[in-house]
Design a protein around this motif. Sequence first.
Motif, PDB file in Angstrom:
ATOM      1  N   GLU A   1      14.513  17.914  16.191  1.00 50.95           N
ATOM      2  CA  GLU A   1      13.918  18.829  17.788  1.00 50.95           C
ATOM      3  C   GLU A   1      14.339  18.042  18.992  1.00 50.95           C
ATOM      4  O   GLU A   1      14.438  18.144  20.263  1.00 50.95           O
ATOM      5  CB  GLU A   1      12.651  18.893  17.565  1.00 50.95           C
ATOM      6  N   ARG A   2      14.564  16.175  18.017  1.00 48.18           N
ATOM      7  CA  ARG A   2      14.965  15.788  19.380  1.00 48.18           C
ATOM      8  C   ARG A   2      16.577  15.969  19.724  1.00 48.18           C
ATOM      9  O   ARG A   2      16.444  14.966  20.967  1.00 48.18           O
ATOM     10  CB  ARG A   2      14.499  14.711  18.654  1.00 48.18           C
ATOM     11  N   ALA A   3      16.721  16.387  18.803  1.00 50.69           N
ATOM     12  CA  ALA A   3      18.407  16.426  19.299  1.00 50.69           C
ATOM     13  C   ALA A   3      18.930  17.763  20.295  1.00 50.69           C
ATOM     14  O   ALA A   3      19.233  17.509  20.901  1.00 50.69           O
ATOM     15  CB  ALA A   3      19.189  16.744  17.912  1.00 50.69           C
ATOM     16  N   VAL A   4      17.960  18.685  20.011  1.00 42.61           N
ATOM     17  CA  VAL A   4      18.608  20.272  20.557  1.00 42.61           C
ATOM     18  C   VAL A   4      17.421  20.776  21.478  1.00 42.61           C
ATOM     19  O   VAL A   4      17.907  21.058  22.324  1.00 42.61           O
ATOM     20  CB  VAL A   4      19.397  21.304  19.341  1.00 42.61           C
TER      21      VAL A   4
ATOM     22  N   SER B   1       3.230  17.772  10.228  1.00 44.75           N
ATOM     23  CA  SER B   1       3.459  18.394   9.496  1.00 44.75           C
ATOM     24  C   SER B   1       5.216  19.282   9.500  1.00 44.75           C
ATOM     25  O   SER B   1       4.906  19.941   8.726  1.00 44.75           O
ATOM     26  CB  SER B   1       1.893  19.543   9.331  1.00 44.75           C
ATOM     27  N   THR B   2       5.568  18.318  10.541  1.00 39.67           N
ATOM     28  CA  THR B   2       6.944  19.338  10.432  1.00 39.67           C
ATOM     29  C   THR B   2       7.510  17.836   9.780  1.00 39.67           C
ATOM     30  O   THR B   2       7.406  17.317   9.906  1.00 39.67           O
ATOM     31  CB  THR B   2       7.542  19.088  11.838  1.00 39.67           C
ATOM     32  N   PRO B   3       8.750  18.352   8.562  1.00 38.41           N
ATOM     33  CA  PRO B   3       9.670  17.568   8.017  1.00 38.41           C
ATOM     34  C   PRO B   3      10.156  17.180   9.068  1.00 38.41           C
ATOM     35  O   PRO B   3      10.258  17.475  10.172  1.00 38.41           O
ATOM     36  CB  PRO B   3      10.788  18.485   7.064  1.00 38.41           C
ATOM     37  N   ARG B   4      10.245  15.127   7.781  1.00 34.46           N
ATOM     38  CA  ARG B   4      11.173  14.771   9.207  1.00 34.46           C
ATOM     39  C   ARG B   4      12.017  15.143   9.876  1.00 34.46           C
ATOM     40  O   ARG B   4      12.798  14.823  10.835  1.00 34.46           O
ATOM     41  CB  ARG B   4      11.762  12.997   8.309  1.00 34.46           C
ATOM     42  N   ILE B   5      13.100  16.168   9.133  1.00 38.20           N
ATOM     43  CA  ILE B   5      14.359  16.537   9.083  1.00 38.20           C
ATOM     44  C   ILE B   5      14.530  17.530  10.166  1.00 38.20           C
ATOM     45  O   ILE B   5      15.439  17.768  11.535  1.00 38.20           O
ATOM     46  CB  ILE B   5      15.350  16.926   8.551  1.00 38.20           C
TER      47      ILE B   5
ATOM     48  N   PRO C   1      16.766   6.350  15.435  1.00 35.55           N
ATOM     49  CA  PRO C   1      17.058   6.744  14.077  1.00 35.55           C
ATOM     50  C   PRO C   1      17.361   7.948  13.052  1.00 35.55           C
ATOM     51  O   PRO C   1      16.715   9.255  13.987  1.00 35.55           O
ATOM     52  CB  PRO C   1      15.750   6.097  13.212  1.00 35.55           C
ATOM     53  N   SER C   2      17.725   8.664  12.320  1.00 36.38           N
ATOM     54  CA  SER C   2      17.975  10.359  12.394  1.00 36.38           C
ATOM     55  C   SER C   2      18.488   9.735  10.389  1.00 36.38           C
ATOM     56  O   SER C   2      18.974   8.972   9.884  1.00 36.38           O
ATOM     57  CB  SER C   2      18.683  10.625  12.782  1.00 36.38           C
ATOM     58  N   ILE C   3      18.248  11.143   9.681  1.00 34.94           N
ATOM     59  CA  ILE C   3      17.886  11.311   8.419  1.00 34.94           C
ATOM     60  C   ILE C   3      19.789  11.194   8.183  1.00 34.94           C
ATOM     61  O   ILE C   3      20.553  10.832   7.524  1.00 34.94           O
ATOM     62  CB  ILE C   3      17.685  13.089   7.858  1.00 34.94           C
ATOM     63  N   LEU C   4      19.898  12.038   9.651  1.00 34.21           N
ATOM     64  CA  LEU C   4      21.951  12.228   9.627  1.00 34.21           C
ATOM     65  C   LEU C   4      22.755  11.133   9.734  1.00 34.21           C
ATOM     66  O   LEU C   4      23.404  10.136   8.889  1.00 34.21           O
ATOM     67  CB  LEU C   4      22.180  13.263  10.845  1.00 34.21           C
TER      68      LEU C   4
ATOM     69  N   SER D   1      18.035  20.260   2.783  1.00 32.65           N
ATOM     70  CA  SER D   1      18.780  21.235   2.901  1.00 32.65           C
ATOM     71  C   SER D   1      17.625  22.389   3.294  1.00 32.65           C
ATOM     72  O   SER D   1      17.969  23.307   4.200  1.00 32.65           O
ATOM     73  CB  SER D   1      20.370  21.564   2.372  1.00 32.65           C
ATOM     74  N   HIS D   2      17.020  22.467   2.383  1.00 24.46           N
ATOM     75  CA  HIS D   2      16.179  23.744   2.448  1.00 24.46           C
ATOM     76  C   HIS D   2      15.359  23.745   3.644  1.00 24.46           C
ATOM     77  O   HIS D   2      14.855  24.524   4.284  1.00 24.46           O
ATOM     78  CB  HIS D   2      15.569  23.977   0.818  1.00 24.46           C
ATOM     79  N   GLN D   3      15.043  22.371   3.502  1.00 26.52           N
ATOM     80  CA  GLN D   3      14.252  21.913   4.694  1.00 26.52           C
ATOM     81  C   GLN D   3      15.016  22.153   6.399  1.00 26.52           C
ATOM     82  O   GLN D   3      14.527  22.757   7.243  1.00 26.52           O
ATOM     83  CB  GLN D   3      13.776  21.066   4.996  1.00 26.52           C
ATOM     84  N   PHE D   4      15.920  22.060   6.414  1.00 29.20           N
ATOM     85  CA  PHE D   4      17.195  22.286   7.269  1.00 29.20           C
ATOM     86  C   PHE D   4      17.132  23.406   7.553  1.00 29.20           C
ATOM     87  O   PHE D   4      17.332  24.168   8.963  1.00 29.20           O
ATOM     88  CB  PHE D   4      18.617  20.969   6.526  1.00 29.20           C
ATOM     89  N   ILE D   5      16.953  24.401   6.985  1.00 29.02           N
ATOM     90  CA  ILE D   5      17.697  25.910   7.305  1.00 29.02           C
ATOM     91  C   ILE D   5      16.312  26.428   7.664  1.00 29.02           C
ATOM     92  O   ILE D   5      16.721  27.251   8.577  1.00 29.02           O
ATOM     93  CB  ILE D   5      18.029  26.541   6.027  1.00 29.02           C
ATOM     94  N   GLN D   6      15.709  25.786   6.965  1.00 28.52           N
ATOM     95  CA  GLN D   6      14.327  26.533   7.600  1.00 28.52           C
ATOM     96  C   GLN D   6      13.945  25.706   9.205  1.00 28.52           C
ATOM     97  O   GLN D   6      13.481  26.909   9.716  1.00 28.52           O
ATOM     98  CB  GLN D   6      12.854  26.236   6.806  1.00 28.52           C
ATOM     99  N   GLU D   7      14.487  24.916   9.339  1.00 31.41           N
ATOM    100  CA  GLU D   7      14.201  23.726  10.609  1.00 31.41           C
ATOM    101  C   GLU D   7      14.836  25.324  11.374  1.00 31.41           C
ATOM    102  O   GLU D   7      14.752  25.186  12.996  1.00 31.41           O
ATOM    103  CB  GLU D   7      14.625  23.280  10.786  1.00 31.41           C
ATOM    104  N   LEU D   8      16.132  25.334  11.253  1.00 34.53           N
ATOM    105  CA  LEU D   8      17.623  26.350  11.857  1.00 34.53           C
ATOM    106  C   LEU D   8      16.146  27.833  12.111  1.00 34.53           C
ATOM    107  O   LEU D   8      16.983  28.157  13.554  1.00 34.53           O
ATOM    108  CB  LEU D   8      18.535  26.402  10.831  1.00 34.53           C
ATOM    109  N   VAL D   9      16.242  28.311  11.196  1.00 39.39           N
ATOM    110  CA  VAL D   9      15.145  29.692  11.793  1.00 39.39           C
ATOM    111  C   VAL D   9      14.114  29.378  12.759  1.00 39.39           C
ATOM    112  O   VAL D   9      13.606  29.963  13.129  1.00 39.39           O
ATOM    113  CB  VAL D   9      14.637  29.892   9.894  1.00 39.39           C
ATOM    114  N   VAL D  10      13.369  28.124  12.492  1.00 36.83           N
ATOM    115  CA  VAL D  10      12.568  27.491  13.299  1.00 36.83           C
ATOM    116  C   VAL D  10      12.953  27.806  14.932  1.00 36.83           C
ATOM    117  O   VAL D  10      12.433  28.761  16.293  1.00 36.83           O
ATOM    118  CB  VAL D  10      11.600  26.868  12.986  1.00 36.83           C
TER     119      VAL D  10
END
Lengths: 99, 632
Positions: B589-592, B580-584, B496-499, B526-535
């Motif tokens: 992380e699970r994907a890549v 404490s990581t957002p679900r997205i 399962p995933s948000i996507l 989307s904001h959270q997602f972009i932050q995850e890309l930065v992480v």
Amino acid sequence: MTREEIYSEVVQILADSFELDAASIKLDSTLYEDLDLDSIDAVDIFVQLRDLTGRRPDPEVAKQIRTVDELVTFVENEIAAAERGDPEPQPQMPPGAGT
Amino acid sequence: MTQTDFDVVICGGGLAGLSLALQLRQEQPVNGVDPILRVGVVERTARPLPPACHKVGESTVEMGAYYFDRMLGLGESLRERHLPKNGLRFFCGPGTEPLARRSEIGPVEFPIVPSYQIDRGRFETELRERCEDAGVTLLEGWTVDTIDLSDCDDTPHRVHLRHLCATGQSSATAPPDSSSSATWHTRWVVDASGRRRLLHKQLDLRRPSAQTASAAWFRVAERVRVDELVPQDEKPWHSRDIDGTRWLSTVHLMGPGYWVWLIPLADDFTSIGIVADAAHHDFREFNTEARARRWLATHEPALAERMDAVATEDFRVMHDFSYLTERAFSKHRWACVGEAALFADPLYSPGSDFLGLSNSIAARLILDDMRGALDEEIVNQLNDVLVRSGENFVEVVREAGVTFPHGSIFGAKTWWDFFHYWTFLAPYFIQGIYRLDAAEHRRFLELGSTYRALNSSAQRVLTAWATLKSSSPPRGSETPHAQPAGRPFIPLPMFPSILAERHVELAKPATPDEVYAKMVDDVELSHQFIQELVVHALSDLPPEHAAQFGQQSGLAAGDVRIDRDRFVVESQSRRTRLASTPRIGRDLERAVGRTRSGELPLLDRLDRALDTSQRATPTIEQPQSSGTLTHL
């Protein structure tokens, strides 16, 4: 594939996916308590195990698995079932998708 | 108005023109237009069309599939006479690597939301018949020479036609006076002439695109399957494809600045194409069949070898194919649809999406007008939707070439690109938001602008990550033949995933208010997602690149919303971190996979990236051309 080889593949998947020390993973380790995995991790394990089994897991069987030992046995059974050509759960696929 | 021959004349009877004609006839009763709309279509080619005719644009994705299947009611035909599509599947990494060693990104199971590989010859033949059955006047073997547009509400447009050939024409489609030229008077004129772009040229509507890529493609009379490119003893690679349906995907072989498609067609034909960015590959290296085969031998040797034994049925090229438009819809009763409006890029198969969107907007405006209710405000709003969607898609592809060789970066990019598509444009279209009144529609326009800004931001982060990654020496364990960094297989989407939820939700009807509320929530995601890309980027890049990443990604300029706590937990135990990581973030992380930041904690890397006073490390070469990428 021997049971030993399956075991070492399973340990590799667990260690790589969940930041575990391979040495800490034993046959009798429980997935949810000892290895501190959760249900999402379990789903992801079964996706990765397809590379070993070539089969779509039966969710009812997968749900019962609690230990590394049971996981190894599961893979062993799946590989044997694949060799026998046992039927497996049907995918959701649009009609006409046959090869 | 002076007497007209037609209410609508559509110039071009290809996929866009024919489906619009059918759509107009089908939607008319719903819109209460009376009397029956007179629709004429002018098409150069006459039947019979060969099956598997050589038209590129076989692959549909969600919006286009929804348009043909659900809106036009062609689902049964698509399922019976065309191939179901097993999503988009990407193989990343230099093509000189064995295919089984390249990261694979694609669906685990056949997608629940359907899409298709369309045989264009067969599909367009059926559409012509359906149009005629629906009472559309289809004039085959004729071409439109010029269009005299009227800017006065009382005067019809005049479409000047010329006869091309005498063969293949039935009496039913003979022109009004059987001479070699004719003029049709019409209230509306629609340009569906594809890349011929009649109105674009006449009105000088073309806007250059920032994407500078070219394409070449072969059609071959046999199945060339991706699984034939991998030796049988690569057990895990073959086992992963449980149903043996990998080949039904649109397969993309990705390398630095290029991708190669493999698309199965009905009757065992295969379409194989090269798309390459001019910044990385000179068009003259693949602009003839012999050169394209040589190009493949260099960049995708396994495929080239497979193709050695295969004769080419057709070979085509398209130089610098990308263009945008100033305007596609006018209150002066004209519209441009399909590729006559815009064409950004074939990556992710968006051609039928833009076709469905532009046709549906045109149909709405035409039917509004026939009811005497054409509102200039909504014409402009909907024009903005199409024009800006084209621009936004150019943002998606413009710098994408630098991400193609990196499995985990392109994996993260596809997650973002699909998320972005499934949270804004796809629900906008599928839920029929373009049908709203101007007052109700305006809020979606504003939201669209927010989404575009988010997309630009995400693409900058991804481009900076990939550019710096390409200029970094590989880490110790990475040898040229090692498994690529990150996961060998990245499920897209993962369950399962948000996507995956967003994908499934596309098929569920929702009210405009529900759609709007969901889109607002997804701005936050989307904001959270972009932050995850930065992480991921900061963890993956060597710490000495952090400052430069900050500059190039827009991070240092404050363009990315950052929550420092997210960077602190990154160094804690997995369970604490996940809590404490957002679900997205967990989904991604699970994907890549996760790259550990090693010697320098992530928070310190973030500070380096955010420090605007620190200049980019001068020793690092600025990668911007093929020069740095060819070392890969």
